[in-house]
Design an enzyme around this catalytic site. Structure first.
Site, mmCIF file in Angstrom:
data_model
loop_
_atom_site.group_PDB
_atom_site.id
_atom_site.type_symbol
_atom_site.label_atom_id
_atom_site.label_comp_id
_atom_site.label_asym_id
_atom_site.label_seq_id
_atom_site.Cartn_x
_atom_site.Cartn_y
_atom_site.Cartn_z
ATOM 1 C CG HIS A 156 35.852 31.224 38.662
ATOM 2 N ND1 HIS A 156 36.421 31.730 37.507
ATOM 3 C CD2 HIS A 156 36.563 31.748 39.681
ATOM 4 C CE1 HIS A 156 37.436 32.520 37.837
ATOM 5 N NE2 HIS A 156 37.537 32.555 39.148
ATOM 6 C CG HIS A 197 43.043 30.986 42.545
ATOM 7 N ND1 HIS A 197 43.060 32.168 41.844
ATOM 8 C CD2 HIS A 197 44.029 30.223 42.012
ATOM 9 C CE1 HIS A 197 44.025 32.101 40.917
ATOM 10 N NE2 HIS A 197 44.613 30.934 41.005
#
Length: 128
Positions: A12, A119
């Site tokens: 990410h 996450h």
């Protein structure tokens, strides 16, 4: 072995780039970050902000994650992100992605010590 925090960074974080308006950005990045090995990851978001700014979200607004866990946090400021979405009809190993740039608040789940993002949960429209 890759730690959850390292996996978050690999999947990410792309601080260095602003994801120019390059339409092939997702195709290149999904491959480069090993998200097209064995299958095509259907959706993935890259965040173009300094890692420290993303880690700081763990100290911001605490909210419930999509899966019902309570360790999610929403960024207080909007962040420059790129959403990568598998195009319909795209089949492994030829993973083709649609690249879309957005300004969004992001929601991450945090854990560990130090308390860091592990996450990517969601992104939300910046309310005007």
């Amino acid at each position: 072995k890759e730690s959850p925090a390292m996996k978050f960074e690999r999947q990410h974080m792309d601080s260095g780039s602003t994801s120019s308006s390059n339409p092939t950005y997702c195709n290149q990045m999904m491959k480069r970050r090993n998200m097209t090995q064995g299958w095509c990851k259907p959706v993935n978001t890259f965040v173009h902000e300094p890692l420290a700014d993303v880690q700081a979200i763990c100290l911001q607004k605490n909210i419930t994650c999509k899966n019902g866990q309570s360790n999610c946090y929403q960024s207080s400021s909007s962040m420059h992100i790129t959403d990568c979405r598998l195009t319909s009809g795209s089949k492994y190993p030829n993973c083709a992605y649609q690249t879309s740039q957005k300004e969004r608040h992001i929601i991450v789940a945090c854990e560990g010590n130090p308390y860091v993002p592990v996450h990517f949960d969601a992104s939300v429209e910046v309310s005007t």
